[in-house]
Design a protein around this motif. Structure first.
Motif, PDB file in Angstrom:
ATOM      1  N   PHE A 119       0.854  -1.201   0.000  1.00  0.00           N
ATOM      2  CA  PHE A 119       0.000   0.000   0.000  1.00  0.00           C
ATOM      3  C   PHE A 119       0.887   1.247   0.000  1.00  0.00           C
ATOM      4  CE2 PHE A 119       0.712  -1.122   4.457  1.00  0.00           C
ATOM      5  CZ  PHE A 119       1.107   0.091   5.015  1.00  0.00           C
ATOM      6  N   TYR A 120       0.312   2.354  -0.457  1.00  0.00           N
ATOM      7  CA  TYR A 120       0.968   3.657  -0.412  1.00  0.00           C
ATOM      8  C   TYR A 120       0.338   4.496   0.697  1.00  0.00           C
ATOM      9  CZ  TYR A 120       3.568   3.244  -4.802  1.00  0.00           C
ATOM     10  OH  TYR A 120       4.461   2.887  -5.777  1.00  0.00           O
ATOM     11  N   ILE A 121       1.126   5.383   1.261  1.00  0.00           N
ATOM     12  CA  ILE A 121       0.564   6.362   2.192  1.00  0.00           C
ATOM     13  C   ILE A 121       0.553   7.716   1.484  1.00  0.00           C
ATOM     14  CG2 ILE A 121       0.926   7.558   4.398  1.00  0.00           C
ATOM     15  CD1 ILE A 121       2.300   4.888   5.332  1.00  0.00           C
TER      16      ILE A 121
ATOM     17  N   PRO B  94      -2.704   7.605  -8.899  1.00  0.00           N
ATOM     18  CA  PRO B  94      -3.568   6.434  -8.674  1.00  0.00           C
ATOM     19  C   PRO B  94      -2.770   5.193  -8.292  1.00  0.00           C
ATOM     20  CG  PRO B  94      -4.003   7.462 -10.811  1.00  0.00           C
ATOM     21  CD  PRO B  94      -2.764   8.084 -10.284  1.00  0.00           C
ATOM     22  N   VAL B  95      -3.192   4.490  -7.231  1.00  0.00           N
ATOM     23  CA  VAL B  95      -2.599   3.212  -6.816  1.00  0.00           C
ATOM     24  C   VAL B  95      -3.737   2.277  -6.402  1.00  0.00           C
ATOM     25  CG1 VAL B  95      -0.457   4.319  -6.014  1.00  0.00           C
ATOM     26  CG2 VAL B  95      -2.321   3.889  -4.386  1.00  0.00           C
ATOM     27  N   GLU B  96      -3.386   1.036  -6.079  1.00  0.00           N
ATOM     28  CA  GLU B  96      -4.408   0.085  -5.632  1.00  0.00           C
ATOM     29  C   GLU B  96      -4.919   0.411  -4.223  1.00  0.00           C
ATOM     30  OE1 GLU B  96      -6.071  -2.878  -6.813  1.00  0.00           O
ATOM     31  OE2 GLU B  96      -5.558  -1.711  -8.608  1.00  0.00           O
ATOM     32  N   HIS B  97      -3.970   0.431  -3.271  1.00  0.00           N
ATOM     33  CA  HIS B  97      -4.345   0.675  -1.879  1.00  0.00           C
ATOM     34  C   HIS B  97      -3.706   1.967  -1.382  1.00  0.00           C
ATOM     35  CE1 HIS B  97      -6.123  -3.290  -1.518  1.00  0.00           C
ATOM     36  NE2 HIS B  97      -5.062  -3.772  -2.161  1.00  0.00           N
ATOM     37  N   ALA B  98      -4.541   2.910  -0.977  1.00  0.00           N
ATOM     38  CA  ALA B  98      -4.031   4.191  -0.496  1.00  0.00           C
ATOM     39  C   ALA B  98      -4.452   4.384   0.957  1.00  0.00           C
ATOM     40  CB  ALA B  98      -4.574   5.338  -1.346  1.00  0.00           C
ATOM     41  N   VAL B  99      -3.461   4.485   1.857  1.00  0.00           N
ATOM     42  CA  VAL B  99      -3.753   4.835   3.251  1.00  0.00           C
ATOM     43  C   VAL B  99      -3.558   6.344   3.359  1.00  0.00           C
ATOM     44  CG1 VAL B  99      -3.118   4.476   5.662  1.00  0.00           C
ATOM     45  CG2 VAL B  99      -2.971   2.573   4.032  1.00  0.00           C
ATOM     46  N   ILE B 100      -4.580   7.010   3.887  1.00  0.00           N
ATOM     47  CA  ILE B 100      -4.609   8.479   3.831  1.00  0.00           C
ATOM     48  C   ILE B 100      -4.434   9.066   5.232  1.00  0.00           C
ATOM     49  CG2 ILE B 100      -6.067  10.475   3.240  1.00  0.00           C
ATOM     50  CD1 ILE B 100      -5.057   8.826   0.830  1.00  0.00           C
TER      51      ILE B 100
END
Lengths: 335, 533
Positions: free
Chosen positions: A25-27, A32-38
């Motif tokens: 995941f990306y923070i 655009p990415v699959e999993h974004a932790v915001i």
């Protein structure tokens, strides 16, 4: 940059943002990415286009307004642990704005925390920053120079009130610039205990005030700054985003004074250069003493800095014998 | 000092001129005569002699803070103001409001005595103030110590406020404030009223020309205007009264002793005469470039050799006082006629009249202006014949129609943070030109970009830094800027061998690659062509 981040690090600075391979995941990704932790809903941290967003429950109200309708959100309560890939991820209050979070990532026996933007001062619009013990702390450094020491918020609120009332006595409007998300609502909430007058707000501020009210935040009554006749603004307080300064929108207020709420207002040169009549030192970021205190309280053995005066803080920490490095990211210095 | 601190804050927190004048005027009315005099002294930018210089304050700051020196340096560079940096780093956040000590008391009982103290004693006092005062007071005391308030009030704003508070004509206030004076209750009580008795050498405020931005034809009939060369020297005023002569510069400095030959010549003027004109280097037949005059001013001792090599002369262009009567209200046509009689009658070798240019049309004048540079002058002056002699930069009657500047394209090499309004931004730029395949620094320039461009360039500089040397950064040499300058001279102090006068940025040439910037050779050619003018 001379320094290269070790390949084995749990969280890596990539062109797209901070990436955790073990959890895939990306923070706060830039694209655009699959999993974004915001961490929070400011424009340089929350961007449209990702498949799935993990964010705090308190952040969803605003995020819904800023993301396309089809965006898939996974709200998380603070401290709720979920599994992402081989990692366990939880969100913890950062005290920056409503719903702002630090991201705690646990993998094997190591714990990493990404602070996002944060402050240690009390703020009626969001939960107080929580110290999360960790091995590695990835922090912002927006105001990481010793000149930045914040005055008490209550004193600043009274300064704003005084300024408004002096202008009112002189029959002129007070236009207070504050970032539309977070700062504007914080001001309206801080003033809540001092007056029962209503405040006019710019359209960009209005919808976010609604989101805050839905989340149960007490603020002064607001009116859209579109309805009244010009004479009605004499003596009124208007809260607007800084981008409205100097625009045609300002003409409706007739004679007025301008003020700006920001940590940058701590430095006189900044204050004068921006041409506002008044600067109020009110920041949603940690000041120099708070940054140092936080680094120490987390017990982190390594500190990474993402944006702001990263070089100065890094060198300072290194000289104190602390393992610190700067990560290159594209987060902005606005607040 | 609480009232003065409040005044400072109102000045600092408004951008409206009217509000600033109003705030100062209200302060002057309410203050005691002594405090008012001290406030006026500080606001117009006078400095205390024998006070503590910034170098010492800086040294003590470094010793007092519990921070590494480089970090204090970096913070100072970012804040851009020493007094403020000290207050930001040291002032007492928890201090209670201190007892109110008047502005006069601060000066007479605390700051002025520092001059006679040993360094350790001075340090003890000042550092003690830093630690005990809250931010606002700490900042102001440092400002009083260093003597530059930088609060966005010009001298003319202060005199307007004084005129309004004292209900006296501004021109009289201006005159009282010329030359040296001591802030005191006595001074305040006679301010603007005592100009007859202020001593024999008292000068008048200079009238300053504004740059001509429109077409000269828009000024109307050419015959209504006097045209002269714009001399490239030091603006000066000769005051001849009671058989004594004095020479004042525009910076209100008495420069009598620097120019003995002019003072000797002034003895031939009748008592009660004041002339406005230009001090130049050279003889009647050959005016020397400004650089020569600078050499002359730079000398502490005037030897016979230097007096011979660089003689000085005075070119008169206005008559401010004649037969002990203030002639400034009279029209220029009248003042000039009398000035001509006076100068021609005296027939002095080192004093002459600034000739009126006789070109009968604006077009012909424009052609004359094109030759100005070859004559070693800066362009033309246009003065309306019927105008009186004003105060300061009042627009409308005096225009300077300067030569078009020289231009070249340079590449941005280094950047350093600015000061004051530009603190926290990289605004002090060093530019280079090509020499044998490499870029060599040619000049620094600070002005000319818009605020938007400054911010954009600042962001670019931060992202394209190659190396840091303290607070200076070297950047990728790709950004090209068109630069303007007024003069060019040989210089052994510059790597390029060339020094430019009044360099500034004209525009950001985003369309130009660095390879197309100018070369040292190009500039050497300009230098050769203009022979060091």
């Amino acid at each position: 940059m001379a320094w290269m981040q070790p390949k084995g690090d749990l969280i890596q600075a990539k062109p797209q943002g901070l990436y955790c391979k073990a959890g895939d995941f990306y923070i706060d990704p830039l694209g655009p990415v699959e999993h974004a932790v915001i961490t929070h809903a400011h424009g340089d941290h929350l961007r449209a286009g990702s498949a799935k967003y993990y964010l705090s429950s308190a952040c969803t109200g605003v995020a819904r307004r800023r993301l396309p309708a089809e965006a898939q959100l996974r709200p998380m309560h603070y401290r709720e642990r979920i599994a992402l890939g081989e990692t366990r991820v939880s969100l913890h209050p950062a005290g920056h704005i409503l719903g702002s979070s630090q991201v705690r990532v646990e993998h094997g026996d190591q714990v990493w925390v990404v602070s996002g933007d944060y402050k240690r001062d009390p703020d009626p619009t969001c939960e107080l920053f929580e110290v999360v013990p960790c091995d590695v702390f990835i922090s912002e450094a927006t105001f990481a120079l010793p000149a930045y020491r914040w005055p008490e918020t209550s004193k600043v609120a009274l300064e704003i009130l005084d300024w408004w009332h002096t202008n009112r006595d002189n029959g002129v409007a007070s236009v207070l610039f504050a970032y539309a998300l977070g700062k504007a609502q914080r001001v309206l909430a801080e003033l809540f205990s001092h007056t029962s007058d209503s405040v006019y707000v710019h359209g960009a501020v209005e919808s976010l005030v609604d989101a805050y009210r839905e989340a149960g935040i007490c603020m002064l009554a607001t009116l859209p700054a579109t309805v009244a006749a010009p004479t009605d603004y004499a003596g009124a307080l208007i809260v607007a985003p800084p981008s409205a300064a100097g625009s045609a929108w300002m003409r409706r207020f007739g004679e007025h004074r301008t003020g700006f709420c920001s940590g940058w207002m701590r430095i006189r040169g900044d204050r004068r250069r921006r041409g506002y009549d008044r600067g109020f030192v009110l920041s949603d970021h940690a000041d120099w003493p708070s940054l140092l205190r936080t680094f120490s309280e987390t017990g982190a053995k390594r500190i990474f800095l993402t944006h702001g005066y990263t070089d100065a803080m890094c060198r300072y920490l290194q000289e104190q014998g602390i393992n610190a490095d700067a990560l290159r990211t594209e987060y902005g210095a606005e607040e | 000092m609480r009232r003065f601190a409040e005044l400072f804050e109102s000045l600092d927190t408004t951008t409206s001129t009217a509000a600033k004048i109003e705030a100062m005027s209200a302060y002057f009315l309410a203050a005691t005569p002594e405090n008012a005099a001290w406030a006026a002294y500080i606001l117009i930018g006078r400095r205390l002699k024998g006070s503590v210089g910034p170098a010492l304050l800086r040294k003590w700051l470094f010793e007092e803070v519990q921070l590494p020196a480089w970090l204090v340096e970096e913070t100072y560079a970012s804040v851009g103001d020493l007094a403020e940096t000290i207050a930001l780093l040291i002032s007492n956040k928890d201090a209670l409001q201190p007892a109110d000590i008047s502005l006069t008391q601060w000066f007479t009982a605390r700051i002025l005595p520092l001059g006679a103290q040993e360094e350790s004693e001075r340090r003890q006092h000042i550092v003690g103030w830093w630690h005990s005062l809250p931010y606002r007071e700490c900042f102001l005391v440092n400002k009083l110590l260093t003597g530059s308030l930088r609060v966005g009030v010009s001298r003319s704003l202060v005199t307007r406020a004084l005129a309004s508070a004292l209900d006296l004509p501004r021109i009289e206030i201006e005159r009282s404030l010329m030359g040296p004076w001591e802030p005191s209750a006595d001074f305040w009580q006679t301010l603007g009223k005592n100009n007859g008795s202020l001593g024999n050498s008292h000068p008048y405020p200079f009238y300053l020309a504004s740059p001509l931005q429109q077409q000269p034809a828009e000024l109307g009939d050419r015959r209504q205007w006097l045209a002269e060369w714009k001399w490239d020297g030091i603006r000066g005023q000769i005051v001849r009264r009671a058989s004594q002569s004095a020479l004042w510069s525009r910076g209100e400095e008495l420069i009598t002793e620097r120019f003995p030959e002019i003072i000797a010549a002034a003895a031939a003027l009748p008592d009660g005469t004041v002339l406005d004109g230009e001090v130049l280097a050279g003889s009647a037949s050959r005016i020397l470039p400004f650089a020569s005059l600078q050499q002359r001013i730079g000398r502490k001792k005037l030897t016979a050799k230097i007096l011979n090599a660089i003689p000085a002369r005075f070119i008169a262009y206005d008559l401010l006082e004649f037969e002990a009567i203030d002639w400034r209200p009279r029209p220029l046509v009248e003042r000039r006629a009398q000035l001509e009689r006076l100068i021609q009658g005296a027939a002095l070798p080192v004093m002459s009249l600034s000739p009126a240019l006789l070109h009968g049309s604006w077009e012909e004048l424009a052609i004359a202006r094109d030759e100005a540079r070859a004559r070693g002058v800066e362009g033309l002056m246009l003065k309306e014949w019927r105008s009186s002699y004003g105060v300061g930069r009042q627009r409308g009657a005096w225009w300077k129609w300067k030569n078009d500047p020289f231009l070249f394209d340079g590449v941005l090499l280094y950047a350093a943070p600015g000061h004051g309004r530009r603190s926290n931004l990289y605004t002090d730029y060093t530019f280079g030109v090509w020499l044998a395949g490499a870029l060599v620094p040619i000049t620094k320039a600070y002005s000319g970009l818009t605020d938007t461009e400054i911010r954009r360039l600042d962001g670019w500089i931060r992202k394209h830094t190659k190396e840091k040397f303290g607070t200076v950064r070297s950047v990728d040499p790709v950004q090209v800027f068109e630069l303007a300058y007024e003069g060019i001279a040989k210089s052994s102090r510059h790597k390029s061998g060339i020094a430019l006068r009044f360099p500034r940025i004209v525009r950001w040439r985003t369309d130009k690659p660095a390879e197309e910037a100018n070369t040292v050779r190009d500039l050497q050619q300009v230098l050769a062509l203009h022979n060091g003018a």
